[in-house]
Design an enzyme around this catalytic site. Structure first.
Site, mmCIF file in Angstrom:
data_model
loop_
_atom_site.group_PDB
_atom_site.id
_atom_site.type_symbol
_atom_site.label_atom_id
_atom_site.label_comp_id
_atom_site.label_asym_id
_atom_site.label_seq_id
_atom_site.Cartn_x
_atom_site.Cartn_y
_atom_site.Cartn_z
ATOM 1 N N CYS A 25 -0.655 7.891 -2.512
ATOM 2 C CA CYS A 25 -1.695 8.717 -2.680
ATOM 3 C C CYS A 25 -1.460 10.181 -1.946
ATOM 4 C CB CYS A 25 -2.875 8.126 -1.931
ATOM 5 S SG CYS A 25 -2.677 7.672 -0.187
ATOM 6 N N GLN A 50 -10.877 1.971 -3.189
ATOM 7 C CA GLN A 50 -10.697 3.360 -3.972
ATOM 8 C C GLN A 50 -12.111 4.046 -3.965
ATOM 9 O OE1 GLN A 50 -8.268 4.767 -4.651
ATOM 10 N NE2 GLN A 50 -6.597 3.352 -3.884
ATOM 11 N N GLU A 78 -1.458 -7.708 4.991
ATOM 12 C CA GLU A 78 -2.419 -6.663 5.308
ATOM 13 C C GLU A 78 -2.810 -6.569 7.021
ATOM 14 O OE1 GLU A 78 -4.830 -3.955 6.455
ATOM 15 O OE2 GLU A 78 -3.958 -3.818 4.213
ATOM 16 N N ASP A 92 1.475 -0.432 -1.107
ATOM 17 C CA ASP A 92 0.500 0.596 -1.235
ATOM 18 C C ASP A 92 -0.031 1.106 0.182
ATOM 19 O OD1 ASP A 92 -1.679 2.253 -1.974
ATOM 20 O OD2 ASP A 92 -3.120 0.817 -2.404
ATOM 21 N N TYR A 102 0.716 -4.028 2.357
ATOM 22 C CA TYR A 102 -0.540 -3.042 2.725
ATOM 23 C C TYR A 102 -1.579 -3.380 1.765
ATOM 24 C CZ TYR A 102 3.258 -0.351 4.987
ATOM 25 O OH TYR A 102 4.429 0.129 5.319
#
Length: 402
Positions: free
Chosen positions: A358, A232, A286, A331, A264
């Site tokens: 996002c 981030q 992931e 995510d 994710y």
């Protein structure tokens, strides 16, 4: 008429905000998306795209009647007194007072939930989503620890101009933290340059530069990741999202012994939030092998956490997961999880789903798929983790319909 429109300058009354950092006006019954403006203004705008029958695009070139929420742009390189072709991209809300930025983002989020997600006005009102400020400067500068710049053919460095691949050379980066801005060179080689201020120190690197992993710290926990791996960008974001995920998870629905999932998962930031003190079983998934390897190391002290390197869609079809009773955290990238992944999760009937997003439109689209399979959002928080841009971050908890 359309052939003659591009390049023409017209006066427009700006009506409302749209997703993507542009506002909406109308001209002769046609929608015009106007950059570098905000609702309530009258602007002189230059038509830049007239290819579509239903809408055109334009850039504001002069403000005739400003909104009271217009402020001097936080970045001179992106200000309206520059020709649009030479305005730095990446700070499209920098001319708007911070509180109004957040209200506009809230409008976009609420509109997406209804228009794309299919939620009723009553459901949106019950969720009461509002984009909240996060720790940091009120004006939103010094809010990026990672900045990707581009290099033109002569070696000059800067961002692209908005909606283009044209490099705008700059000599300052006010949205970057100072440690990253100090690394800004006049010239560079290659095509891209990342400026990174990490917990291990600040550095500039191109995509092919060999550099060892860095370490970031969130609370009492350290996370190791590739130097140019995903993390981030806002200094407060990891802690803000960790807290939001913990609030979103309903402890009454969290079974520590279930096959709980973090999809994710990156290098394990949110899996650690779900795992708590280590008493919760969680698998983080992931697709990027190096990130997954870091996740395994970052979570090694949590005896009930494991990391799997796999594409999420392949993982969900390759194992009988998620199982009923599980808590599923996801995510996904900006494009969202997509219908197939959402359907696989929803149809497995876990106890609850926590979705970190996002992009409000991608979130709303995926919530619509959840709704079609009998799920509804129970809570939703949103955060201004990308000040001076149109981006936001949201955390929603979904539960099966009663």
């Amino acid at each position: 008429m359309a052939d003659e429109a591009r390049g023409r300058e017209v006066e427009l009354d700006v009506l409302r905000i749209a997703h993507g950092g542009v506002a909406v006006a109308e001209l002769d019954g046609r929608v015009v998306f106007v950059a570098d403006s905000l609702p309530g203004e009258r602007v002189l705008a230059r038509i830049t795209d007239d290819r579509h029958d239903r809408f055109w695009r334009a850039d504001a070139v002069r403000v005739l009647e400003p909104s009271p929420d217009r402020v001097p742009h936080v970045w001179a390189a992106a200000a309206i007194d520059r020709d649009p072709a030479q305005r730095a991209g990446g700070a499209e809300f920098g001319h708007i007072a911070p509180a109004r930025q957040r209200r506009l983002k809230t409008e976009v989020l609420r509109d997406a939930l209804q228009r794309i997600g299919g939620l009723t006005a009553e459901q949106v009102a019950a969720l009461d989503p509002a984009v909240a400020a996060v720790p940091g400067r009120e004006d939103g500068i010094r809010s990026r620890t990672r900045v990707r710049l581009h290099v033109d053919r002569s070696g000059r460095v800067g961002p692209f101009a908005a909606r283009s691949k044209r490099v705008v050379p700059v000599d300052d980066l006010p949205l970057a933290v100072e440690a990253a801005e100090r690394l800004l060179p006049r010239r560079a080689r290659g095509r891209e340059l990342d400026l990174v201020a990490s917990g291990s120190g600040a550095f500039a690197a191109g995509p092919r530069d060999a550099r060892g992993p860095v370490v970031e710290r969130v609370g009492e926990r350290e996370f190791r990741l590739e130097a140019l791996g995903f993390w981030q960008v806002h200094p407060a974001a990891p802690a803000v999202l960790t807290g939001a995920v913990r609030r979103a998870v309903d402890p009454a629905l969290l079974d520590p012994d279930a096959d709980n999932l973090d999809l994710y998962g990156g290098v394990g930031l949110l899996a650690a939030a779900l795992a708590g003190d280590g008493d919760v079983r969680v698998t983080t998934v992931e697709s990027e092998p190096r990130a997954s390897a870091h996740a395994a190391a970052n979570l090694a002290d949590l005896p009930r956490a494991r990391a799997v390197a796999a594409r999420v869609d392949a993982f969900l079809t390759g194992e009988p997961v998620p199982r009923p009773g599980a808590t599923v955290l996801l995510d996904p990238p900006r494009s969202g999880a997509g219908a197939d992944v959402v359907a696989a999760i929803a149809d497995a009937r876990p106890a609850q789903v926590v979705y970190v997003a996002c992009d409000p439109v991608a979130l709303a689209r995926d919530l619509g798929v959840f709704a079609s399979r009998g799920w509804r959002p129970a809570t939703l928080e949103a955060f201004d983790l990308f000040p001076n841009t149109h981006h936001l971050e949201a955390v929603a908890r979904l539960v099966p319909d009663a």
